[in-house]
Design a protein around this motif. Structure first.
Motif, PDB file in Angstrom:
ATOM      1  N   PRO A 244      22.899  45.429  77.997  1.00  0.00           N
ATOM      2  CA  PRO A 244      23.540  44.401  77.568  1.00  0.00           C
ATOM      3  C   PRO A 244      24.817  44.710  77.382  1.00  0.00           C
ATOM      4  N   PHE A 245      25.996  44.046  77.295  1.00  0.00           N
ATOM      5  CA  PHE A 245      27.218  43.897  77.309  1.00  0.00           C
ATOM      6  C   PHE A 245      27.873  42.568  76.967  1.00  0.00           C
ATOM      7  N   VAL A 246      29.066  42.662  76.388  1.00  0.00           N
ATOM      8  CA  VAL A 246      29.891  41.418  76.088  1.00  0.00           C
ATOM      9  C   VAL A 246      30.387  40.863  77.347  1.00  0.00           C
ATOM     10  N   LEU A 247      30.382  39.712  77.739  1.00  0.00           N
ATOM     11  CA  LEU A 247      30.973  38.952  78.810  1.00  0.00           C
ATOM     12  C   LEU A 247      32.383  38.501  78.673  1.00  0.00           C
ATOM     13  N   GLY A 248      33.258  38.318  79.603  1.00  0.00           N
ATOM     14  CA  GLY A 248      34.566  37.916  79.723  1.00  0.00           C
ATOM     15  C   GLY A 248      35.437  38.961  80.192  1.00  0.00           C
ATOM     16  N   HIS A 249      35.875  38.571  81.768  1.00  0.00           N
ATOM     17  CA  HIS A 249      36.813  39.522  82.418  1.00  0.00           C
ATOM     18  C   HIS A 249      38.131  38.985  82.357  1.00  0.00           C
ATOM     19  N   GLU A 250      38.360  37.897  82.209  1.00  0.00           N
ATOM     20  CA  GLU A 250      39.638  36.984  81.907  1.00  0.00           C
ATOM     21  C   GLU A 250      40.280  37.258  80.411  1.00  0.00           C
ATOM     22  N   VAL A 251      41.024  37.981  80.198  1.00  0.00           N
ATOM     23  CA  VAL A 251      41.168  38.292  78.591  1.00  0.00           C
ATOM     24  C   VAL A 251      42.790  38.352  78.418  1.00  0.00           C
TER      25      VAL A 251
ATOM     26  N   ILE B 105      32.453  43.403  82.762  1.00  0.00           N
ATOM     27  CA  ILE B 105      31.370  43.709  84.089  1.00  0.00           C
ATOM     28  C   ILE B 105      31.103  45.020  83.792  1.00  0.00           C
ATOM     29  N   GLY B 106      29.934  45.095  82.849  1.00  0.00           N
ATOM     30  CA  GLY B 106      29.044  46.529  82.753  1.00  0.00           C
ATOM     31  C   GLY B 106      29.981  46.824  81.487  1.00  0.00           C
ATOM     32  N   ARG B 107      30.999  46.877  81.053  1.00  0.00           N
ATOM     33  CA  ARG B 107      31.764  47.047  79.986  1.00  0.00           C
ATOM     34  C   ARG B 107      32.067  45.930  79.047  1.00  0.00           C
ATOM     35  N   ASP B 108      31.998  46.078  77.656  1.00  0.00           N
ATOM     36  CA  ASP B 108      32.050  45.015  76.835  1.00  0.00           C
ATOM     37  C   ASP B 108      33.484  44.271  77.124  1.00  0.00           C
ATOM     38  N   GLY B 109      33.470  42.828  77.084  1.00  0.00           N
ATOM     39  CA  GLY B 109      34.487  42.154  77.464  1.00  0.00           C
ATOM     40  C   GLY B 109      35.064  41.213  76.406  1.00  0.00           C
ATOM     41  N   GLY B 110      35.731  40.405  76.723  1.00  0.00           N
ATOM     42  CA  GLY B 110      36.575  39.434  75.999  1.00  0.00           C
ATOM     43  C   GLY B 110      36.086  38.458  75.157  1.00  0.00           C
ATOM     44  N   MET B 111      34.703  37.975  75.530  1.00  0.00           N
ATOM     45  CA  MET B 111      34.168  36.890  75.017  1.00  0.00           C
ATOM     46  C   MET B 111      33.485  37.286  73.439  1.00  0.00           C
ATOM     47  N   ALA B 112      34.810  37.748  72.703  1.00  0.00           N
ATOM     48  CA  ALA B 112      34.555  38.229  71.512  1.00  0.00           C
ATOM     49  C   ALA B 112      35.576  38.017  70.787  1.00  0.00           C
ATOM     50  N   GLU B 113      35.754  38.408  69.404  1.00  0.00           N
ATOM     51  CA  GLU B 113      36.913  38.455  68.475  1.00  0.00           C
ATOM     52  C   GLU B 113      37.859  39.471  68.858  1.00  0.00           C
ATOM     53  N   TYR B 114      37.307  40.704  69.177  1.00  0.00           N
ATOM     54  CA  TYR B 114      38.056  41.688  69.524  1.00  0.00           C
ATOM     55  C   TYR B 114      37.487  42.294  70.775  1.00  0.00           C
ATOM     56  N   VAL B 115      38.288  43.334  71.315  1.00  0.00           N
ATOM     57  CA  VAL B 115      37.915  44.037  72.664  1.00  0.00           C
ATOM     58  C   VAL B 115      38.660  45.185  72.590  1.00  0.00           C
ATOM     59  N   THR B 116      38.317  46.296  73.376  1.00  0.00           N
ATOM     60  CA  THR B 116      38.976  47.515  73.495  1.00  0.00           C
ATOM     61  C   THR B 116      39.262  47.577  75.047  1.00  0.00           C
ATOM     62  N   VAL B 117      40.605  47.918  75.468  1.00  0.00           N
ATOM     63  CA  VAL B 117      40.899  48.185  76.821  1.00  0.00           C
ATOM     64  C   VAL B 117      41.668  49.512  76.778  1.00  0.00           C
ATOM     65  N   PRO B 118      41.836  50.062  78.001  1.00  0.00           N
ATOM     66  CA  PRO B 118      42.579  51.068  78.422  1.00  0.00           C
ATOM     67  C   PRO B 118      44.241  50.650  78.602  1.00  0.00           C
ATOM     68  N   VAL B 119      44.765  51.295  77.662  1.00  0.00           N
ATOM     69  CA  VAL B 119      46.607  50.795  77.576  1.00  0.00           C
ATOM     70  C   VAL B 119      47.056  50.613  78.750  1.00  0.00           C
ATOM     71  N   ARG B 120      46.529  51.307  79.993  1.00  0.00           N
ATOM     72  CA  ARG B 120      47.033  51.263  81.219  1.00  0.00           C
ATOM     73  C   ARG B 120      46.896  49.955  81.782  1.00  0.00           C
ATOM     74  N   ASN B 121      45.726  49.274  81.306  1.00  0.00           N
ATOM     75  CA  ASN B 121      45.704  47.926  82.052  1.00  0.00           C
ATOM     76  C   ASN B 121      46.382  46.769  81.298  1.00  0.00           C
ATOM     77  N   LEU B 122      47.253  47.021  80.386  1.00  0.00           N
ATOM     78  CA  LEU B 122      47.799  45.889  79.587  1.00  0.00           C
ATOM     79  C   LEU B 122      48.972  45.469  80.408  1.00  0.00           C
ATOM     80  N   VAL B 123      49.400  44.198  80.722  1.00  0.00           N
ATOM     81  CA  VAL B 123      50.382  43.641  81.362  1.00  0.00           C
ATOM     82  C   VAL B 123      51.187  42.704  80.254  1.00  0.00           C
ATOM     83  N   PRO B 124      52.255  43.155  79.755  1.00  0.00           N
ATOM     84  CA  PRO B 124      52.978  42.444  78.654  1.00  0.00           C
ATOM     85  C   PRO B 124      53.241  40.801  79.042  1.00  0.00           C
TER      86      PRO B 124
END
Length: 350
Positions: free
Chosen positions: A59-66, A121-140
């Motif tokens: 199982p994992f949380v969906l949502g890759h457009e976050v 997609i394999g890792r918990d995504g953004g169809m949730a109240e909160y999500v963790t992501v690598p800081v490298r992957n943030l675009v301001p």
């Protein structure tokens, strides 16, 4: 917290309670502003089996457009302010290979050893109240609306990457571009082509309302069906289009695009409907290229956000509360959405 979880193959996801995640080293916790619903999600839960090409397992949380606001910093994270708004680059590669070094995690050379392909997609995504992501992957995002921005991380990045590679075909006067399929990606593709090139943009679809939106963005529209290719070629004076982008990827749409090509043209199949292309030496216009692309690079997402902040890209979104996420997916499957469905976990939806 509440989340949309893909629990088993060939079964609809569920809205359920899961633990709120904690950011690890090099990660941030985002309070989700918006999460786009994509046909890729539907493929994952409705079509994939345990023997799937992506090698992912529930199982994992969906949502890759976050998109979201930084809520908490993991160990070692510096230079990011709590409360700042960001768009998430979804793909996550090994971070060590040549492809990842240029921000092209989609083509990671060590993908077989990775436990997941992307956020959602394999890792918990953004169809949730909160999500963790690598800081490298943030675009301001600055002060731009993060909710409307959410789909840009796929629905804009994917066509942007394909279009950017085809820009040499569209440089110069008297050029023509063709967009086949006017869903979420196709609509934004029209906007990107209009902003980046001087080409005449021809857009085609079976839905009149979709063609009306494309025409409002500057495209010349041609309805699908009988006489479609002849009408497209007539607009070009019979020469054919210099670059075509198929955002469906079914057999008939690929054939339509192929039949509309000019010599030395470029056809990029972006949609993943599973259609096959036929090729023969004399049927293919001389030096015309048939290729495909997948998602885009981290650097290109920064460029997409710059276009969004400049007003060159205007996503058409339809907002859903988190509790209504399954309805968003149902309408996506039946094709009744007028814009990109975006799940908004923390704000009232009107």
């Amino acid at each position: 917290m509440r989340a949309v979880v893909f629990e088993k193959f060939q079964s609809a996801p569920v809205v359920t309670e899961v633990d709120r995640p904690t950011p690890g080293p090099g990660e941030v916790l985002l309070k989700v502003a918006g999460s786009g619903a994509c046909h890729s999600d539907v493929s994952i839960y409705a079509e994939f089996t345990a023997d799937n090409p992506a090698g992912i397992a529930p199982p994992f949380v969906l949502g890759h457009e976050v998109s979201g606001w930084v809520e908490e910093l993991g160990e070692g994270v510096r230079g990011v302010e709590v409360g700042s708004a960001h768009l998430v680059y979804g793909p996550i590669g090994c971070g060590r290979c040549a492809a990842c070094s240029r921000g092209q995690d989609t083509y990671c050379e060590n993908v077989a050893s990775m436990p997941y392909l992307a956020t959602g997609i394999g890792r918990d995504g953004g169809m949730a109240e909160y999500v963790t992501v690598p800081v490298r992957n943030l675009v301001p995002l600055g002060d731009a609306d993060p909710v409307a921005a959410a789909p840009l991380s796929d629905a804009a990045l994917t066509p942007y990457h394909a279009i950017k590679l085809a820009l040499p075909n569209l440089a110069g006067g008297g050029r023509f571009a063709l967009v086949v399929g006017l869903g979420g990606l196709g609509q934004i593709a029209v906007q990107i082509l209009t902003a980046l090139t001087g080409a005449t943009v021809i857009a085609t679809d079976m839905k009149p309302d979709a063609m009306e939106r494309a025409a409002a963005a500057g495209a010349v529209t041609v309805p699908g069906g009988e006489g479609q290719v002849e009408a497209i070629r007539a607009i070009t004076g019979g020469r054919g289009v210099d670059a075509a982008f198929d955002f469906v990827g079914a057999g008939p749409t690929i054939r339509t695009a192929q039949a509309s090509m000019a010599r030395q043209g470029r056809l990029t199949v972006v949609g993943i409907a599973g259609g096959a292309a036929e090729w023969s030496f004399f049927a293919n216009p001389y030096e015309a290229t048939l290729t495909n692309t997948y998602w885009g690079t981290l650097e290109e997402l920064h460029e997409v956000v710059a276009m969004y902040r400049a007003g060159q890209i205007r996503p058409d979104v339809e907002k859903f509360a988190l509790e209504d996420a399954l309805e968003a997916y149902r309408r996506l499957e039946e094709g009744s959405l007028t814009g990109r469905a975006v799940v908004v976990p923390h704000a009232p939806v009107h």
